[in-house]
Design a protein around this motif. Structure first.
Motif, mmCIF file in Angstrom:
data_model
loop_
_atom_site.group_PDB
_atom_site.id
_atom_site.type_symbol
_atom_site.label_atom_id
_atom_site.label_comp_id
_atom_site.label_asym_id
_atom_site.label_seq_id
_atom_site.Cartn_x
_atom_site.Cartn_y
_atom_site.Cartn_z
ATOM 1 N N GLU A 65 -14.748 -11.439 21.133
ATOM 2 C CA GLU A 65 -13.617 -11.060 21.980
ATOM 3 C C GLU A 65 -12.583 -12.184 22.070
ATOM 4 O OE1 GLU A 65 -15.183 -8.189 25.401
ATOM 5 O OE2 GLU A 65 -16.506 -9.927 25.048
ATOM 6 N N ARG A 66 -13.029 -13.426 21.995
ATOM 7 C CA ARG A 66 -12.095 -14.553 22.005
ATOM 8 C C ARG A 66 -11.232 -14.540 20.746
ATOM 9 N NH1 ARG A 66 -14.839 -20.091 23.400
ATOM 10 N NH2 ARG A 66 -12.646 -20.619 23.807
ATOM 11 N N ILE A 67 -11.843 -14.240 19.611
ATOM 12 C CA ILE A 67 -11.087 -14.152 18.350
ATOM 13 C C ILE A 67 -10.171 -12.941 18.381
ATOM 14 C CG2 ILE A 67 -11.297 -13.796 15.862
ATOM 15 C CD1 ILE A 67 -11.927 -16.697 16.941
ATOM 16 N N HIS A 68 -10.649 -11.823 18.916
ATOM 17 C CA HIS A 68 -9.796 -10.636 19.007
ATOM 18 C C HIS A 68 -8.580 -10.898 19.903
ATOM 19 C CE1 HIS A 68 -8.800 -6.507 18.314
ATOM 20 N NE2 HIS A 68 -8.578 -6.366 19.608
ATOM 21 N N ALA A 69 -8.737 -11.751 20.900
ATOM 22 C CA ALA A 69 -7.599 -12.110 21.758
ATOM 23 C C ALA A 69 -6.504 -12.799 20.943
ATOM 24 C CB ALA A 69 -8.065 -12.994 22.910
ATOM 25 N N LEU A 70 -6.888 -13.592 19.951
ATOM 26 C CA LEU A 70 -5.891 -14.211 19.061
ATOM 27 C C LEU A 70 -5.157 -13.140 18.267
ATOM 28 C CD1 LEU A 70 -7.837 -17.250 17.561
ATOM 29 C CD2 LEU A 70 -6.163 -17.264 19.418
ATOM 30 N N LEU A 71 -5.919 -12.198 17.714
ATOM 31 C CA LEU A 71 -5.329 -11.130 16.909
ATOM 32 C C LEU A 71 -4.363 -10.294 17.747
ATOM 33 C CD1 LEU A 71 -8.549 -10.075 14.987
ATOM 34 C CD2 LEU A 71 -6.671 -11.515 14.143
ATOM 35 N N ARG A 72 -4.702 -10.038 18.999
ATOM 36 C CA ARG A 72 -3.809 -9.275 19.884
ATOM 37 C C ARG A 72 -2.511 -10.024 20.153
ATOM 38 N NH1 ARG A 72 -8.473 -8.625 23.002
ATOM 39 N NH2 ARG A 72 -7.490 -9.869 24.624
ATOM 40 N N ARG A 73 -2.510 -11.327 19.946
ATOM 41 C CA ARG A 73 -1.303 -12.142 20.137
ATOM 42 C C ARG A 73 -0.509 -12.313 18.843
ATOM 43 N NH1 ARG A 73 -3.175 -16.918 24.288
ATOM 44 N NH2 ARG A 73 -4.101 -15.513 25.811
ATOM 45 N N GLY A 74 -1.017 -11.757 17.741
ATOM 46 C CA GLY A 74 -0.317 -11.873 16.468
ATOM 47 C C GLY A 74 -0.666 -13.116 15.673
ATOM 48 N N ALA A 75 -1.756 -13.773 16.030
ATOM 49 C CA ALA A 75 -2.182 -14.986 15.331
ATOM 50 C C ALA A 75 -3.327 -14.669 14.370
ATOM 51 C CB ALA A 75 -2.630 -16.050 16.325
ATOM 52 N N THR A 76 -3.239 -15.212 13.160
ATOM 53 C CA THR A 76 -4.321 -15.053 12.180
ATOM 54 C C THR A 76 -4.809 -16.402 11.671
ATOM 55 O OG1 THR A 76 -2.793 -14.861 10.322
ATOM 56 C CG2 THR A 76 -3.454 -12.802 11.425
ATOM 57 N N ARG A 123 -3.696 -2.960 16.659
ATOM 58 C CA ARG A 123 -2.521 -2.104 16.850
ATOM 59 C C ARG A 123 -2.480 -1.733 18.317
ATOM 60 N NH1 ARG A 123 -2.090 2.992 13.229
ATOM 61 N NH2 ARG A 123 -4.315 2.783 13.524
ATOM 62 N N ARG A 124 -1.355 -2.066 18.944
ATOM 63 C CA ARG A 124 -1.176 -1.688 20.349
ATOM 64 C C ARG A 124 -0.750 -0.240 20.401
ATOM 65 N NH1 ARG A 124 3.117 -4.723 23.943
ATOM 66 N NH2 ARG A 124 4.428 -3.007 23.300
ATOM 67 N N ARG A 125 -1.363 0.515 21.230
ATOM 68 C CA ARG A 125 -1.045 1.952 21.329
ATOM 69 C C ARG A 125 0.043 2.202 22.321
ATOM 70 N NH1 ARG A 125 -4.354 4.142 17.752
ATOM 71 N NH2 ARG A 125 -6.362 3.180 17.560
ATOM 72 N N ASP A 139 10.367 -7.770 23.488
ATOM 73 C CA ASP A 139 9.905 -8.686 24.531
ATOM 74 C C ASP A 139 8.934 -9.742 24.005
ATOM 75 O OD1 ASP A 139 11.396 -7.360 26.485
ATOM 76 O OD2 ASP A 139 9.790 -5.899 26.798
ATOM 77 N N GLY A 140 8.629 -9.694 22.701
ATOM 78 C CA GLY A 140 7.713 -10.661 22.112
ATOM 79 C C GLY A 140 6.257 -10.253 22.129
ATOM 80 N N ALA A 141 5.959 -9.049 22.608
ATOM 81 C CA ALA A 141 4.569 -8.578 22.625
ATOM 82 C C ALA A 141 4.165 -8.131 21.221
ATOM 83 C CB ALA A 141 4.406 -7.424 23.601
ATOM 84 N N CYS A 142 2.952 -8.458 20.849
ATOM 85 C CA CYS A 142 2.449 -8.090 19.525
ATOM 86 C C CYS A 142 2.079 -6.609 19.496
ATOM 87 C CB CYS A 142 1.232 -8.934 19.178
ATOM 88 S SG CYS A 142 0.578 -8.577 17.531
ATOM 89 N N LEU A 143 2.650 -5.897 18.526
ATOM 90 C CA LEU A 143 2.374 -4.474 18.347
ATOM 91 C C LEU A 143 1.285 -4.238 17.309
ATOM 92 C CD1 LEU A 143 6.042 -3.170 18.249
ATOM 93 C CD2 LEU A 143 4.484 -3.235 20.205
ATOM 94 N N ALA A 144 1.219 -5.132 16.308
ATOM 95 C CA ALA A 144 0.232 -4.964 15.234
ATOM 96 C C ALA A 144 -0.015 -6.302 14.560
ATOM 97 C CB ALA A 144 0.724 -3.950 14.205
ATOM 98 N N THR A 145 -1.244 -6.469 14.082
ATOM 99 C CA THR A 145 -1.621 -7.667 13.330
ATOM 100 C C THR A 145 -2.390 -7.239 12.092
ATOM 101 O OG1 THR A 145 -1.846 -8.878 15.419
ATOM 102 C CG2 THR A 145 -2.780 -9.916 13.452
#
Length: 149
Positions: A75-86, A147-149, A132-138
């Motif tokens: 879940e910590r790694i998924h939090a990075l992905l939700r922010r657009g970081a790879t 992918r943010r729904r 607004d800078g929110a990540c929609l997809a990574t």
């Protein structure tokens, strides 16, 4: 399968002063096959699947701080992905479980920061952000992982 990731704005770098408009990134496997105007890429790759995203598409980010807290390493790694970081700096992956989760998630581990960039034949690490800078997809190495729904 070849995929065109299309957006109203495509940036080669996060602060690209001359972005492309109505453009796309062609992804073949884990690599970037082409970057350019959407209609040109549709003609060049007529059998490609097309994913159209709102917002701005560009290189995924490098996370330079501590990995966000969460109940598990995954879940910590998924939090990075939700922010657009790879990508993340090695110094922030302190324990073996977190390093293993980063590896399983396809996260690039760096010894030092590097600027994110879209490059031909480069690894297909992409992110889409709204106004607004929110990540929609990574996308990590060509795989849509958030992918943010």
């Amino acid at each position: 399968m070849l995929t065109l990731h299309a957006a109203p704005v495509v940036r080669y770098t996060p602060d690209d002063a001359a972005p492309l408009h109505e453009a796309a990134v062609a992804v073949d496997g884990d690599r970037i096959a082409a970057i350019g105007p959407l209609e040109e890429l549709r003609r060049a790759f007529p059998r490609a699947r097309v994913r159209e995203w709102p917002g701005e598409l560009g290189p995924a980010l490098v996370h330079e701080g501590p990995v966000p807290d969460a109940p598990s390493p995954r879940e910590r790694i998924h939090a990075l992905l939700r922010r657009g970081a790879t990508a993340v700096l090695a110094q922030h992956l302190g324990d073996a479980e977190l390093r293993a989760a980063a590896h399983r998630g396809g996260i690039t581990v760096l010894d030092r920061p590097r600027p994110p960039v879209l490059a031909l034949a480069g690894r297909a690490d992409l992110a889409v952000f709204d106004a607004d800078g929110a990540c929609l997809a990574t996308v990590v190495a060509g795989r849509l992982v958030h992918r943010r729904r």
